[in-house]
Design an enzyme around this catalytic site. Structure first.
Site, PDB file in Angstrom:
ATOM      1  N   ARG A   1     -10.535   9.907 -12.247  1.00 51.05           N
ATOM      2  CA  ARG A   1      -9.901   9.991 -10.918  1.00 51.05           C
ATOM      3  C   ARG A   1      -9.216   8.694 -10.515  1.00 51.05           C
ATOM      4  O   ARG A   1      -8.588   8.630  -9.458  1.00 51.05           O
ATOM      5  CB  ARG A   1     -10.972  10.294  -9.871  1.00 51.05           C
ATOM      6  N   LYS A   2      -9.375   7.647 -11.332  1.00 47.71           N
ATOM      7  CA  LYS A   2      -8.869   6.327 -10.914  1.00 47.71           C
ATOM      8  C   LYS A   2      -7.471   6.058 -11.475  1.00 47.71           C
ATOM      9  O   LYS A   2      -7.191   6.348 -12.628  1.00 47.71           O
ATOM     10  CB  LYS A   2      -9.787   5.223 -11.440  1.00 47.71           C
TER      11      LYS A   2
ATOM     12  N   ASP B   1       0.839  -1.204   0.000  1.00 49.26           N
ATOM     13  CA  ASP B   1       0.000   0.000   0.000  1.00 49.26           C
ATOM     14  C   ASP B   1       0.874   1.253   0.000  1.00 49.26           C
ATOM     15  O   ASP B   1       0.558   2.251  -0.652  1.00 49.26           O
ATOM     16  CB  ASP B   1      -0.916  -0.032   1.235  1.00 49.26           C
TER      17      ASP B   1
HETATM   18  C1  LIG Z   1       3.588   7.365   1.115  1.00 46.99           C
HETATM   19  C2  LIG Z   1       2.527   6.849   1.901  1.00 46.99           C
HETATM   20  C3  LIG Z   1       1.429   6.354   1.014  1.00 46.99           C
HETATM   21  C4  LIG Z   1       0.521   5.622   1.855  1.00 46.99           C
HETATM   22  C5  LIG Z   1      -0.724   5.333   1.066  1.00 46.99           C
HETATM   23  C6  LIG Z   1      -1.706   4.785   2.016  1.00 46.99           C
HETATM   24  C7  LIG Z   1      -3.016   4.906   1.364  1.00 46.99           C
HETATM   25  C8  LIG Z   1      -4.051   4.378   2.281  1.00 46.99           C
HETATM   26  O1  LIG Z   1      -3.828   3.484   3.043  1.00 46.99           O
HETATM   27  S1  LIG Z   1      -5.555   5.123   2.205  1.00 46.99           S
HETATM   28  C9  LIG Z   1      -6.402   4.321   3.566  1.00 46.99           C
HETATM   29  C10 LIG Z   1      -7.270   3.213   3.126  1.00 46.99           C
HETATM   30  N1  LIG Z   1      -8.305   3.673   2.261  1.00 46.99           N
HETATM   31  C11 LIG Z   1      -9.417   4.241   2.754  1.00 46.99           C
HETATM   32  O2  LIG Z   1      -9.620   4.406   3.937  1.00 46.99           O
HETATM   33  C12 LIG Z   1     -10.387   4.693   1.708  1.00 46.99           C
HETATM   34  C13 LIG Z   1     -11.811   4.633   2.230  1.00 46.99           C
HETATM   35  N2  LIG Z   1     -12.699   4.864   1.103  1.00 46.99           N
HETATM   36  C14 LIG Z   1     -12.995   6.126   0.737  1.00 46.99           C
HETATM   37  O3  LIG Z   1     -12.602   7.100   1.378  1.00 46.99           O
HETATM   38  C15 LIG Z   1     -13.819   6.293  -0.483  1.00 46.99           C
HETATM   39  O4  LIG Z   1     -14.542   5.113  -0.734  1.00 46.99           O
HETATM   40  C16 LIG Z   1     -12.949   6.598  -1.729  1.00 46.99           C
HETATM   41  C17 LIG Z   1     -12.240   7.957  -1.534  1.00 46.99           C
HETATM   42  C18 LIG Z   1     -11.914   5.535  -2.007  1.00 46.99           C
HETATM   43  C19 LIG Z   1     -13.869   6.689  -2.937  1.00 46.99           C
HETATM   44  O5  LIG Z   1     -14.950   7.488  -2.607  1.00 46.99           O
HETATM   45  P1  LIG Z   1     -15.485   8.580  -3.638  1.00 46.99           P
HETATM   46  O6  LIG Z   1     -14.418   9.582  -3.882  1.00 46.99           O
HETATM   47  O7  LIG Z   1     -16.763   9.080  -3.089  1.00 46.99           O
HETATM   48  O8  LIG Z   1     -15.655   7.777  -4.959  1.00 46.99           O
HETATM   49  P2  LIG Z   1     -16.986   7.088  -5.508  1.00 46.99           P
HETATM   50  O9  LIG Z   1     -17.837   8.181  -6.089  1.00 46.99           O
HETATM   51  O10 LIG Z   1     -17.569   6.161  -4.506  1.00 46.99           O
HETATM   52  O11 LIG Z   1     -16.389   6.218  -6.682  1.00 46.99           O
HETATM   53  C20 LIG Z   1     -15.721   6.810  -7.772  1.00 46.99           C
HETATM   54  C21 LIG Z   1     -15.476   5.720  -8.800  1.00 46.99           C
HETATM   55  O12 LIG Z   1     -14.558   4.762  -8.220  1.00 46.99           O
HETATM   56  C22 LIG Z   1     -15.140   3.449  -8.168  1.00 46.99           C
HETATM   57  N3  LIG Z   1     -14.764   2.817  -6.913  1.00 46.99           N
HETATM   58  C23 LIG Z   1     -14.812   3.345  -5.661  1.00 46.99           C
HETATM   59  N4  LIG Z   1     -14.397   2.447  -4.763  1.00 46.99           N
HETATM   60  C24 LIG Z   1     -14.066   1.344  -5.462  1.00 46.99           C
HETATM   61  C25 LIG Z   1     -13.573   0.060  -5.075  1.00 46.99           C
HETATM   62  N5  LIG Z   1     -13.308  -0.240  -3.813  1.00 46.99           N
HETATM   63  N6  LIG Z   1     -13.356  -0.855  -6.060  1.00 46.99           N
HETATM   64  C26 LIG Z   1     -13.615  -0.554  -7.366  1.00 46.99           C
HETATM   65  N7  LIG Z   1     -14.080   0.653  -7.780  1.00 46.99           N
HETATM   66  C27 LIG Z   1     -14.308   1.571  -6.829  1.00 46.99           C
HETATM   67  C28 LIG Z   1     -16.657   3.709  -8.233  1.00 46.99           C
HETATM   68  O13 LIG Z   1     -17.329   2.590  -8.744  1.00 46.99           O
HETATM   69  C29 LIG Z   1     -16.732   4.904  -9.158  1.00 46.99           C
HETATM   70  O14 LIG Z   1     -16.534   4.433 -10.463  1.00 46.99           O
HETATM   71  P3  LIG Z   1     -17.264   5.156 -11.735  1.00 46.99           P
HETATM   72  O15 LIG Z   1     -16.809   6.614 -11.682  1.00 46.99           O
HETATM   73  O16 LIG Z   1     -16.730   4.425 -12.914  1.00 46.99           O
HETATM   74  O17 LIG Z   1     -18.716   5.017 -11.493  1.00 46.99           O
END
Ligand SMILES: CCCCCCCC(=O)SCCNC(=O)CCNC(=O)[C@H](O)C(C)(C)COP(=O)(O)OP(=O)(O)OC[C@H]1O[C@@H](n2cnc3c(N)ncnc32)[C@H](O)[C@@H]1OP(=O)(O)O
Length: 252
Positions: free
Chosen positions: A216-217, A172
């Site tokens: 955004r992906k 990650d």
């Molecule tokens: C240097 C250090 C780097 C460390 C990096 C560490 C990074 C981390 O650990 S982050 C912590 C773990 N992650 C989290 O806690 C994230 C929790 N989740 C969230 O906050 C939200 O669900 C988030 C931001 C990911 C997406 O939410 P949001 O911005 O509202 O997007 P949303 O509108 O639901 O979806 C946007 C698109 O992405 C897709 N999507 C969202 N989640 C997923 C998923 N899990 N799988 C597949 N597709 C997804 C949706 O289907 C949608 O696709 P489309 O536009 O084609 O219809």
């Protein structure tokens, strides 16, 4: 006293949070923060010392870790020809700090005093060599991130070997670092195949590349191997979504 300090801290909270992100120039927060208030805050001095870069060799690094470090560090000095006959150095080492944010907004159970001690998960353990020793190198031209990791004895899962969750953390971090090259992101999905266990104390190389972008992906893939690349330990794919960092920090 505590309440008084708390009030001072809350006044500093936004200022420090944003200043730290700015001052550390971490790729995760490398996008310029545009609001005028943020810009003026960023130039103010921090109320604590310069953070120590922990992604530098220390006495616990073994020969493999050192060799890899020297290899990738030497790449950070190699210039290549860029557009218009300009020279560029595509590889950069990412400095590693204890924390990115001194005062994150925190959840409901996190007191302000505790927030001030927040640390990056991978830098949670102070003892050098006990957990994650690592350095990250990024190539912005090739959109590639390489992490070199030495995994310490506190990361044990199965006897003598690294916990799968610790491996997920490593993946990650490396993929997240790459994904955040052009702005703040969050991991939406992490898909991991564990192929062969990693022995405690060993060094591994983690290579990640951007496979695809869609709005955004960012779709990123990643491999964890032995230092010479002959042994595959783990393969993963990850999906990151770009986010508005202000919304994340302000808990909106
Ligand atoms: C240097 C250090 C780097 C460390 C990096 C560490 C990074 C981390 O650990 S982050 C912590 C773990 N992650 C989290 O806690 C994230 C929790 N989740 C969230 O906050 C939200 O669900 C988030 C931001 C990911 C997406 O939410 P949001 O911005 O509202 O997007 P949303 O509108 O639901 O979806 C946007 C698109 O992405 C897709 N999507 C969202 N989640 C997923 C998923 N899990 N799988 C597949 N597709 C997804 C949706 O289907 C949608 O696709 P489309 O536009 O084609 O219809």
């Amino acid at each position: 006293m505590t309440r008084g300090l708390g009030r001072v801290f809350s006044g500093f909270k936004r200022l420090v949070t944003l200043s730290v992100m700015w001052s550390m120039k971490h790729p995760m927060y490398s996008v310029p923060l545009r609001s005028p208030s943020v810009r003026s805050m960023a130039v103010l001095p921090l109320p604590f010392g310069k953070p120590k870069d922990l992604s530098l060799p220390n006495a616990t690094w073994g020969p493999e870790m050192m060799q890899l470090y020297e290899h990738y560090n030497s790449l950070c000095k190699v210039e290549v020809e860029a557009e218009g006959g300009q020279k560029k150095v595509p590889w950069k080492r990412i400095p590693g700090y204890n924390r990115l944010l001194k005062y994150a907004t925190g959840g409901v159970y996190l007191s302000k005093m505790i927030q001030s001690k927040a640390r990056l998960f991978t830098r949670n353990i102070r003892e050098p060599g006990a957990a994650f020793e690592y350095a990250l190198f990024i190539n912005s031209e090739e959109e590639k991130c390489v992490g070199i990791w030495q995994v310490g004895h506190l990361l044990e899962g199965p006897p003598g070997h690294v916990h799968g969750g610790a491996i997920a953390t490593i993946i990650d971090t490396v993929t997240g670092c790459l994904a955040s090259l052009s702005g703040a992101v969050m991991t939406a999905n992490l898909n991991i195949n564990y192929r062969s266990p990693i022995q405690l104390g060993n060094t591994v190389v983690v290579e990640s590349i951007v496979d695809k972008r869609e709005g955004r992906k960012k779709f990123i893939s990643c491999k964890v191997t032995s230092p010479d690349g002959t042994k595959l330990h783990t393969e993963a794919t990850a999906l990151f979504l770009s986010i508005d960092i202000n919304q994340l920090l302000l808990g909106r």
